[in-house]
Design a protein around this motif. Structure first.
Motif, short mmCIF file in Angstrom:
data_model
loop_
_atom_site.label_atom_id
_atom_site.label_comp_id
_atom_site.label_asym_id
_atom_site.label_seq_id
_atom_site.Cartn_x
_atom_site.Cartn_y
_atom_site.Cartn_z
N ARG A 2 0.81 -1.23 0.00
CA ARG A 2 0.00 0.00 0.00
C ARG A 2 0.84 1.28 0.00
O ARG A 2 0.48 2.25 -0.64
CB ARG A 2 -0.93 0.00 1.20
CG ARG A 2 -1.96 -1.12 1.12
CD ARG A 2 -3.19 -0.86 1.92
NE ARG A 2 -4.10 -1.97 2.14
CZ ARG A 2 -4.57 -2.81 1.23
NH1 ARG A 2 -4.19 -2.70 0.00
NH2 ARG A 2 -5.40 -3.78 1.54
N SER A 3 1.96 1.26 0.70
CA SER A 3 2.74 2.49 0.81
C SER A 3 3.66 2.72 -0.38
O SER A 3 3.92 3.88 -0.73
CB SER A 3 3.57 2.47 2.11
OG SER A 3 4.50 1.40 2.09
N PRO A 32 3.61 0.77 -3.80
CA PRO A 32 3.18 -0.33 -4.66
C PRO A 32 4.14 -0.67 -5.81
O PRO A 32 4.29 -1.84 -6.15
CB PRO A 32 1.81 0.10 -5.17
CG PRO A 32 1.73 1.56 -4.93
CD PRO A 32 2.63 1.86 -3.78
N LEU A 76 -3.31 -1.50 -7.52
CA LEU A 76 -3.18 -0.09 -7.11
C LEU A 76 -2.53 0.76 -8.19
O LEU A 76 -2.79 1.96 -8.29
CB LEU A 76 -2.36 0.00 -5.82
CG LEU A 76 -3.01 -0.60 -4.58
CD1 LEU A 76 -2.02 -0.61 -3.42
CD2 LEU A 76 -4.27 0.17 -4.21
#
Length: 104
Positions: free
Chosen positions: A26-27, A29, A69
């Motif tokens: 998430r931080s 990708p 993402l």
């Protein structure tokens, strides 16, 4: 991000790569995607100790999570297929992801 290039050229424990991918999906990708694909590369090449189908599936899942993402799911599916279906790829890794021998 020079570290990603290094892990693509020199063997790195796939479990270590999976943890890095998991921690950064998430931080970061783009980083997580490349690290997860590197894990698949080394698994397919037979590197690592006591690897299981769960390890290969985790690498795939982290790669696809990051790809989603980034809007790169389709190209990532193709890269995964190429990695596990390439010459010399570990048969168990290919089968663990549902690829039959010789099918990309």
């Amino acid at each position: 991000m020079g570290g990603v290039g290094q892990c693509q050229r020199s063997p790195v424990d796939p479990k270590t790569l999976n943890r890095a991918a998991r921690d950064h999906v998430r931080s970061r990708p783009a980083f997580a995607l490349e690290v997860a694909l590197s894990a698949l590369q080394w698994i397919a090449a037979g590197e690592g100790y006591e690897l299981t189908v769960a390890d290969v599936r985790s690498a795939r899942d982290y790669a696809l999570g990051a790809a989603e993402l980034l809007g790169a799911t389709e190209s990532t599916h193709a890269r995964i297929a190429e990695i596990v279906s390439g010459p010399g790829a570990a048969r168990w890794a290919r089968q663990g992801l549902g690829f039959e021998a010789g099918v990309g």
